[in-house]
Design an enzyme around this catalytic site. Sequence first.
Site, mmCIF file in Angstrom:
data_model
loop_
_atom_site.group_PDB
_atom_site.id
_atom_site.type_symbol
_atom_site.label_atom_id
_atom_site.label_comp_id
_atom_site.label_asym_id
_atom_site.label_seq_id
_atom_site.Cartn_x
_atom_site.Cartn_y
_atom_site.Cartn_z
ATOM 1 C CB CYS A 1 45.945 -0.592 33.921
ATOM 2 S SG CYS A 1 44.431 -0.352 34.868
ATOM 3 C CB CYS B 1 41.374 -6.441 25.488
ATOM 4 S SG CYS B 1 39.925 -7.403 25.213
ATOM 5 C CB CYS C 1 34.513 -2.951 22.065
ATOM 6 S SG CYS C 1 35.599 -2.531 23.406
ATOM 7 C CD GLU D 1 41.890 3.716 18.530
ATOM 8 O OE1 GLU D 1 42.626 3.892 17.545
ATOM 9 O OE2 GLU D 1 42.220 3.008 19.496
ATOM 10 C CB CYS E 1 45.784 -0.926 29.689
ATOM 11 S SG CYS E 1 44.466 -0.290 28.638
ATOM 12 C CB CYS F 1 42.001 5.501 30.716
ATOM 13 S SG CYS F 1 41.341 4.589 32.129
HETATM 14 N N1 SAH Z 1 38.344 0.552 32.545
HETATM 15 C C1 SAH Z 1 37.399 -0.497 32.322
HETATM 16 C C2 SAH Z 1 36.990 -0.603 30.865
HETATM 17 C C3 SAH Z 1 38.112 -0.984 29.914
HETATM 18 S S1 SAH Z 1 37.923 -2.649 29.591
HETATM 19 C C4 SAH Z 1 37.974 -1.802 32.842
HETATM 20 O O1 SAH Z 1 39.120 -1.813 33.254
HETATM 21 O O2 SAH Z 1 37.243 -2.793 32.902
HETATM 22 C C5 SAH Z 1 39.412 -3.096 28.928
HETATM 23 C C6 SAH Z 1 39.688 -4.537 29.235
HETATM 24 O O3 SAH Z 1 40.827 -4.923 28.498
HETATM 25 C C7 SAH Z 1 39.981 -4.783 30.700
HETATM 26 O O4 SAH Z 1 39.395 -5.993 31.112
HETATM 27 C C8 SAH Z 1 41.494 -4.912 30.709
HETATM 28 O O5 SAH Z 1 41.926 -5.699 31.774
HETATM 29 C C9 SAH Z 1 41.759 -5.550 29.369
HETATM 30 N N2 SAH Z 1 43.079 -5.253 28.845
HETATM 31 C C10 SAH Z 1 43.774 -4.112 28.961
HETATM 32 N N3 SAH Z 1 44.956 -4.220 28.344
HETATM 33 C C11 SAH Z 1 44.997 -5.456 27.820
HETATM 34 C C12 SAH Z 1 45.951 -6.148 27.043
HETATM 35 N N4 SAH Z 1 47.074 -5.563 26.674
HETATM 36 N N5 SAH Z 1 45.659 -7.414 26.684
HETATM 37 C C13 SAH Z 1 44.486 -7.980 27.017
HETATM 38 N N6 SAH Z 1 43.538 -7.357 27.718
HETATM 39 C C14 SAH Z 1 43.807 -6.118 28.120
#
Ligand code: SAH
Length: 351
Positions: free
Chosen positions: A118, A334, A107, A94, A121, A114
């Site tokens: 985490c 995000c 984005c 996406e 996420c 991935c």
């Molecule tokens: N793997 C890389 C690129 C992905 S960026 C990284 O971690 O930076 C995705 C961003 O969205 C990251 O900053 C992560 O912390 C944030 N993110 C992930 N899940 C989220 C959520 N449920 N709400 C808000 N931000 C989130």
Amino acid sequence: MPEKTNLTGLLPDELESFLADHGEKPFRGRQLFQWLYQKKAESFDEMTNLSKSLRQKLGQIAEIGHLKCINRQSSQETIATKYLFQLKDGYHIESVYIYEQDRHTLCISSQAGCALNCSFCATGRLGFQRNLSAGEIVDQVIQVERDLQRELTNIVFMGMGEPLNNYNNAIKAATLINHNEGLAVGARRIVISTAGIVPAIYRFTKEEQRYRLAISLNAAIQAKREQIMPISKRFPLAELAEAMKTYSRKMRELVTIEYVLIRGFNDQNEDIAALKQLLKGMRCKLNIIPYNETAGKYRRPAAGEVDRFYQKAKDIGVPMYIRWSKGDDVDAACGQLAVKKSPSTIHKKQV
Ligand code: SAH
């Protein structure tokens, strides 16, 4: 028949060698580059400054990108559009377009799925499928520019995947996106975001990459960070902070720090104290992202709680911004990119 070479993802000198290998004049490579990235041609027939015989030959030996856009959903609350693309081997990724005033940001994803897992996420829950090629990364930009009929001003590697775990392809894609005879997005408007792959941050610094670097910190206390970001066991906070300081010192750049604020988890006084300690002597800015709820157990703090955290965190002494992310009504915010096979019903357009 041998497989056709996909030209999307090749730099001008690679296009030149490709043509030379097939007995053609190398300088045509530059023209080809402009057709692919600047004019975003979808077929060789459009490339009218190439001879008809060359266009026919290209049709036999080469192809142009092959991401297939299979769905597009626009958010109603905010100007965000989520694109669902299918890769040649059937995986899905996406990309999210976000429009604010004069900023048109895309984005983009760097991997299908991935590996980092985490816990907060949605992409992490998919598991790792595979790295994207440079062509598949840059094709997201080409396709969306084609669809919008406008140029994007900012590109962020904040979609699915960990770009620094697909280092070569991500950097090559950034180079293609930045190239002034192609998509021509300024290096300072391309952000590479990482969960903190320490050796890759050193490599990025050593290579003096001009793209902006963002770190998804999300917790400044080691035990808490390990709970939500398993990668932190491999690359602990102290090492990560050292790598960030080295980067900002050597490149004379601010590091952007992303801090997803989760209610009752990392929004406490002890978190602010730990942040202050960790960021001491680091040139950085802090983006506070109120958590977007996904299927998991974590909750978004209320607006008043976000504000209280912000007021207290001023004490840290670094520039700070609250970023309410866009597009959560279509799961485009995000951390919500998880490729639902049958996307929800909101304002769905087939393309
Ligand atoms: N793997 C890389 C690129 C992905 S960026 C990284 O971690 O930076 C995705 C961003 O969205 C990251 O900053 C992560 O912390 C944030 N993110 C992930 N899940 C989220 C959520 N449920 N709400 C808000 N931000 C989130």
